[in-house]
Design a protein around this motif. Structure first.
Motif, PDB file in Angstrom:
ATOM      1  N   LYS A  33       0.849  -1.192   0.000  1.00 39.54           N
ATOM      2  CA  LYS A  33       0.000   0.000   0.000  1.00 39.54           C
ATOM      3  C   LYS A  33       0.879   1.235   0.000  1.00 39.54           C
ATOM      4  O   LYS A  33       1.942   1.264   0.641  1.00 39.54           O
ATOM      5  N   VAL A  34       0.427   2.264  -0.719  1.00 40.18           N
ATOM      6  CA  VAL A  34       1.162   3.519  -0.799  1.00 40.18           C
ATOM      7  C   VAL A  34       0.168   4.632  -1.099  1.00 40.18           C
ATOM      8  O   VAL A  34      -0.865   4.396  -1.730  1.00 40.18           O
ATOM      9  N   GLY A  35       0.454   5.819  -0.634  1.00 37.96           N
ATOM     10  CA  GLY A  35      -0.383   6.968  -0.921  1.00 37.96           C
ATOM     11  C   GLY A  35       0.212   8.223  -0.325  1.00 37.96           C
ATOM     12  O   GLY A  35       1.136   8.161   0.496  1.00 37.96           O
ATOM     13  N   CYS A  36      -0.312   9.366  -0.747  1.00 34.77           N
ATOM     14  CA  CYS A  36       0.144  10.653  -0.231  1.00 34.77           C
ATOM     15  C   CYS A  36      -0.917  11.700  -0.515  1.00 34.77           C
ATOM     16  O   CYS A  36      -1.919  11.423  -1.174  1.00 34.77           O
ATOM     17  N   LEU A  37      -0.697  12.891  -0.011  1.00 31.19           N
ATOM     18  CA  LEU A  37      -1.524  14.029  -0.365  1.00 31.19           C
ATOM     19  C   LEU A  37      -0.781  14.835  -1.421  1.00 31.19           C
ATOM     20  O   LEU A  37       0.389  15.161  -1.236  1.00 31.19           O
ATOM     21  N   PHE A  43      -3.814  11.031  -3.124  1.00 36.02           N
ATOM     22  CA  PHE A  43      -3.259  10.509  -4.371  1.00 36.02           C
ATOM     23  C   PHE A  43      -2.909   9.051  -4.108  1.00 36.02           C
ATOM     24  O   PHE A  43      -1.997   8.751  -3.327  1.00 36.02           O
ATOM     25  N   LEU A  44      -3.666   8.150  -4.738  1.00 34.82           N
ATOM     26  CA  LEU A  44      -3.510   6.709  -4.534  1.00 34.82           C
ATOM     27  C   LEU A  44      -3.385   6.023  -5.888  1.00 34.82           C
ATOM     28  O   LEU A  44      -3.944   6.495  -6.884  1.00 34.82           O
ATOM     29  N   PRO A  45      -2.687   4.884  -5.952  1.00 38.40           N
ATOM     30  CA  PRO A  45      -2.549   4.200  -7.237  1.00 38.40           C
ATOM     31  C   PRO A  45      -3.897   3.696  -7.757  1.00 38.40           C
ATOM     32  O   PRO A  45      -4.689   3.135  -7.013  1.00 38.40           O
ATOM     33  N   VAL A  46      -4.133   3.939  -9.061  1.00 37.99           N
ATOM     34  CA  VAL A  46      -5.360   3.499  -9.725  1.00 37.99           C
ATOM     35  C   VAL A  46      -4.982   3.033 -11.125  1.00 37.99           C
ATOM     36  O   VAL A  46      -4.322   3.758 -11.862  1.00 37.99           O
ATOM     37  N   GLY A  47      -5.406   1.830 -11.516  1.00 43.65           N
ATOM     38  CA  GLY A  47      -5.202   1.327 -12.870  1.00 43.65           C
ATOM     39  C   GLY A  47      -3.788   0.844 -13.127  1.00 43.65           C
ATOM     40  O   GLY A  47      -2.931   0.860 -12.251  1.00 43.65           O
ATOM     41  N   SER A  64      13.618   2.548  -5.803  1.00 42.45           N
ATOM     42  CA  SER A  64      12.656   3.238  -6.649  1.00 42.45           C
ATOM     43  C   SER A  64      11.249   2.892  -6.175  1.00 42.45           C
ATOM     44  O   SER A  64      10.903   1.717  -6.053  1.00 42.45           O
ATOM     45  N   LEU A  65      10.450   3.916  -5.884  1.00 41.12           N
ATOM     46  CA  LEU A  65       9.051   3.750  -5.507  1.00 41.12           C
ATOM     47  C   LEU A  65       8.240   4.638  -6.446  1.00 41.12           C
ATOM     48  O   LEU A  65       8.429   5.848  -6.470  1.00 41.12           O
ATOM     49  N   VAL A  66       7.377   4.026  -7.249  1.00 38.49           N
ATOM     50  CA  VAL A  66       6.587   4.777  -8.234  1.00 38.49           C
ATOM     51  C   VAL A  66       5.135   4.306  -8.139  1.00 38.49           C
ATOM     52  O   VAL A  66       4.871   3.107  -8.132  1.00 38.49           O
ATOM     53  N   PHE A  67       4.215   5.261  -8.059  1.00 38.59           N
ATOM     54  CA  PHE A  67       2.803   4.908  -8.130  1.00 38.59           C
ATOM     55  C   PHE A  67       2.073   5.965  -8.928  1.00 38.59           C
ATOM     56  O   PHE A  67       2.467   7.115  -8.975  1.00 38.59           O
ATOM     57  N   ARG A  68       1.012   5.535  -9.611  1.00 40.97           N
ATOM     58  CA  ARG A  68       0.375   6.434 -10.577  1.00 40.97           C
ATOM     59  C   ARG A  68      -1.135   6.279 -10.574  1.00 40.97           C
ATOM     60  O   ARG A  68      -1.672   5.262 -10.149  1.00 40.97           O
ATOM     61  N   THR A  77       0.962   2.938 -23.353  1.00 42.62           N
ATOM     62  CA  THR A  77       2.080   3.833 -23.640  1.00 42.62           C
ATOM     63  C   THR A  77       2.465   4.731 -22.464  1.00 42.62           C
ATOM     64  O   THR A  77       3.514   5.337 -22.474  1.00 42.62           O
ATOM     65  N   GLY A  78       1.614   4.834 -21.452  1.00 39.02           N
ATOM     66  CA  GLY A  78       1.915   5.735 -20.346  1.00 39.02           C
ATOM     67  C   GLY A  78       1.246   7.084 -20.492  1.00 39.02           C
ATOM     68  O   GLY A  78       1.241   7.879 -19.576  1.00 39.02           O
ATOM     69  N   ASN A  79       0.670   7.387 -21.689  1.00 47.45           N
ATOM     70  CA  ASN A  79      -0.080   8.635 -21.855  1.00 47.45           C
ATOM     71  C   ASN A  79      -1.351   8.538 -21.018  1.00 47.45           C
ATOM     72  O   ASN A  79      -1.988   7.503 -20.965  1.00 47.45           O
ATOM     73  N   GLY A  80      -1.712   9.618 -20.381  1.00 47.02           N
ATOM     74  CA  GLY A  80      -2.906   9.625 -19.551  1.00 47.02           C
ATOM     75  C   GLY A  80      -2.642   9.219 -18.119  1.00 47.02           C
ATOM     76  O   GLY A  80      -3.516   8.676 -17.467  1.00 47.02           O
ATOM     77  N   THR A  81      -1.426   9.461 -17.646  1.00 46.89           N
ATOM     78  CA  THR A  81      -1.091   9.101 -16.270  1.00 46.89           C
ATOM     79  C   THR A  81      -0.572  10.303 -15.498  1.00 46.89           C
ATOM     80  O   THR A  81      -0.055  11.260 -16.061  1.00 46.89           O
ATOM     81  N   GLU A  82      -0.724  10.210 -14.190  1.00 41.54           N
ATOM     82  CA  GLU A  82      -0.061  11.101 -13.250  1.00 41.54           C
ATOM     83  C   GLU A  82       0.677  10.181 -12.286  1.00 41.54           C
ATOM     84  O   GLU A  82       0.113   9.180 -11.844  1.00 41.54           O
ATOM     85  N   SER A  83       1.914  10.506 -11.967  1.00 43.29           N
ATOM     86  CA  SER A  83       2.670   9.623 -11.087  1.00 43.29           C
ATOM     87  C   SER A  83       3.461  10.414 -10.051  1.00 43.29           C
ATOM     88  O   SER A  83       3.853  11.552 -10.282  1.00 43.29           O
TER      89      SER A  83
END
Length: 177
Positions: A33-37, A43-47, A64-68, A77-83
């Motif tokens: 589990k990961v999240g932040c404000l 801001f939580l991982p979705v999709g 490396s810790l990445v969530f989007r 392709t990664g288009n349409g993401t916020e990470s």
């Protein structure tokens, strides 16, 4: 005679959780589990977007810790993401330590990225906009890493984002040596 019973009272609506209540609890069990404000909003991982979401890798001296949030479920392709990402390199992390996230002349950084068609923005830490990564648990036998983070990041136009109350409890990919 008319009598009122407690059973006759109208049910009260359940209050909406606050943004911080939407974040996962700060655990140390490998709950993945990961999240932040992000600017005060949860801001939580979705999709998915071509890889695991969230992703946590720790290979001896590179973390490396990445969530989007993926806006398009068929996004390959990664288009349409916020990470949101936290990186550390060239240092072996230690439980109980706090690392400054700043990028320039540092092995630790934080970033927020928006990747949409015709709109890529990258907000990163630097010497002026910094933050912290706190490792609260590092179990190299079970590949569990937990901690907290926060940072301020800026884009090339000088626009700032605030990442607060970040927390993670992940089973990491890799080897901690």
């Amino acid at each position: 005679m008319i009598a009122c019973n407690k059973d006759d009272e109208a049910p009260q609506p359940t209050p909406e959780p606050t943004e911080i209540e939407k974040l996962p609890p700060a655990t140390q069990t490998g709950a993945n589990k990961v999240g932040c404000l992000l600017n005060g909003r949860a801001f939580l991982p979705v999709g998915q977007s071509g890889g695991s979401n969230p992703y946590c890798g720790y290979y001896h001296d590179a973390f490396s810790l990445v969530f989007r949030i993926t806006k398009n479920e068929d996004n390959i392709t990664g288009n349409g993401t916020e990470s949101v990402a936290v990186y550390s390199s060239d240092i072996i992390l230690e439980e109980g330590m706090i690392y400054v996230l700043r990028a320039d002349n540092s092995n630790h950084s934080g970033a927020y990225r928006i990747n949409r068609i015709n709109n890529f923005q990258s907000f990163e830490t630097n010497t002026e906009y910094t933050g912290e990564l706190h490792i609260t648990k590092l179990d190299k036998e079970k590949n569990i890493i937990s901690g907290t983070f926060w940072f301020d990041a800026v884009n090339e136009q000088g626009k700032k984002v605030e990442i607060r109350e970040g927390r993670f409890d992940m089973v990491f990919e890799g080897w901690a040596g």
